[in-house]
Design a protein around this motif. Structure first.
Motif, PDB file in Angstrom:
ATOM      1  N   THR A 206       0.335  -0.844  -2.206  1.00 43.55           N
ATOM      2  CA  THR A 206       1.744  -0.516  -2.464  1.00 43.55           C
ATOM      3  C   THR A 206       2.281   0.545  -1.510  1.00 43.55           C
ATOM      4  O   THR A 206       3.452   0.901  -1.574  1.00 43.55           O
ATOM      5  CB  THR A 206       1.917  -0.018  -3.908  1.00 43.55           C
TER       6      THR A 206
ATOM      7  N   TYR B 107       3.269   0.716   1.730  1.00 48.18           N
ATOM      8  CA  TYR B 107       3.600  -0.124   2.879  1.00 48.18           C
ATOM      9  C   TYR B 107       3.623   0.652   4.196  1.00 48.18           C
ATOM     10  O   TYR B 107       3.336   0.092   5.248  1.00 48.18           O
ATOM     11  CB  TYR B 107       4.950  -0.807   2.652  1.00 48.18           C
TER      12      TYR B 107
ATOM     13  N   TRP C 233       0.390   0.665   6.278  1.00 46.09           N
ATOM     14  CA  TRP C 233      -0.109  -0.568   6.891  1.00 46.09           C
ATOM     15  C   TRP C 233      -0.044  -0.508   8.414  1.00 46.09           C
ATOM     16  O   TRP C 233      -0.854  -1.154   9.093  1.00 46.09           O
ATOM     17  CB  TRP C 233       0.701  -1.766   6.391  1.00 46.09           C
TER      18      TRP C 233
ATOM     19  N   GLU D 256      -1.140  -7.625   6.003  1.00 45.03           N
ATOM     20  CA  GLU D 256      -0.415  -8.688   5.306  1.00 45.03           C
ATOM     21  C   GLU D 256      -1.225  -9.970   5.240  1.00 45.03           C
ATOM     22  O   GLU D 256      -1.258 -10.652   4.220  1.00 45.03           O
ATOM     23  CB  GLU D 256       0.923  -8.962   6.014  1.00 45.03           C
TER      24      GLU D 256
END
Length: 201
Positions: free
Chosen positions: A140, A142, A145, A156
């Motif tokens: 969660t 993001y 990433w 992803e």
């Protein structure tokens, strides 16, 4: 009654789920469609457990074909009594369905562990599992990433494919559980009754 009459339907549903598991697991070896990472073994170790290819794929496929064969009229009669034959058939189906639960459960567990651990990627500190200490918190977060610079979009890629594997394994477990319930109901509640034999006059 619906479970008994749709036993073959449940068996047939396992086939596309198994084929999809194989395809999705294979995609994990080729991030963004590139083969270079597999050739250099720059892949997360959980992909080498073959959870989707072997267990939730080939093994479930074999189980599904066997279960469909058991439901067909081509099944060899193992004893003279029709009710006895059906009971043995039901018993074998239960054992196979339980194995299906175990195989698909293995897929779900390994995929979930891989999802929690995170991808193996290149970052400012080199190739490593940079999210392994987050206990899945990166899912969660993001903004984190972008720390994975190579392969591109690997976070992803891993999240989507592993989530699909978990979903496919979960559906397989549900179908196998319904198969066990149907066969138990069929055996214990009279559809395949062998416990009450007619008296000899």
């Amino acid at each position: 009654m619906g479970l008994e009459t749709c036993g073959t339907c449940l068996n047939c549903l396992l086939i596309p789920l198994a084929l999809w598991s194989i395809v999705v697991n294979i995609l994990l070896y080729f991030p963004n469609g590139k083969t270079s990472y597999a050739a250099s073994y720059q892949l997360p170790h959980y992909v080498w457990y073959f959870e989707g290819i072997c267990f939730s794929g080939v093994m479930i496929l074999v189980l599904a074909v066997t279960l469909i064969t058991l439901e067909s009229n081509l099944f060899y009669r193992c004893c003279q009594s029709e009710s006895c034959n059906k009971t043995y058939r039901s018993f074998i189906s239960i054992v196979l369905a339980l194995l299906g639960i175990a195989f698909s459960g293995y897929n779900c567990i390994i995929s979930a562990l891989g999802l929690i651990q995170g991808p193996f990627c290149n970052s400012s500190t080199g190739w490593d599992y940079i999210f392994k200490d987050t206990a899945g918190g990166y899912l969660t977060d993001y903004s984190a990433w972008s720390r994975c610079t190579e392969p591109a979009n690997i976070v992803e890629w891993s999240i989507i494919l592993l989530s699909i594997l978990i979903a496919l394994g979960g559906l397989q477990m549900i179908i196998c559980f319904l198969k066990v319930a149907a066969e138990l109901k069929r055996t214990l509640c009279g559809t395949y009754s062998v416990f009450v034999q007619p008296g000899i006059i």
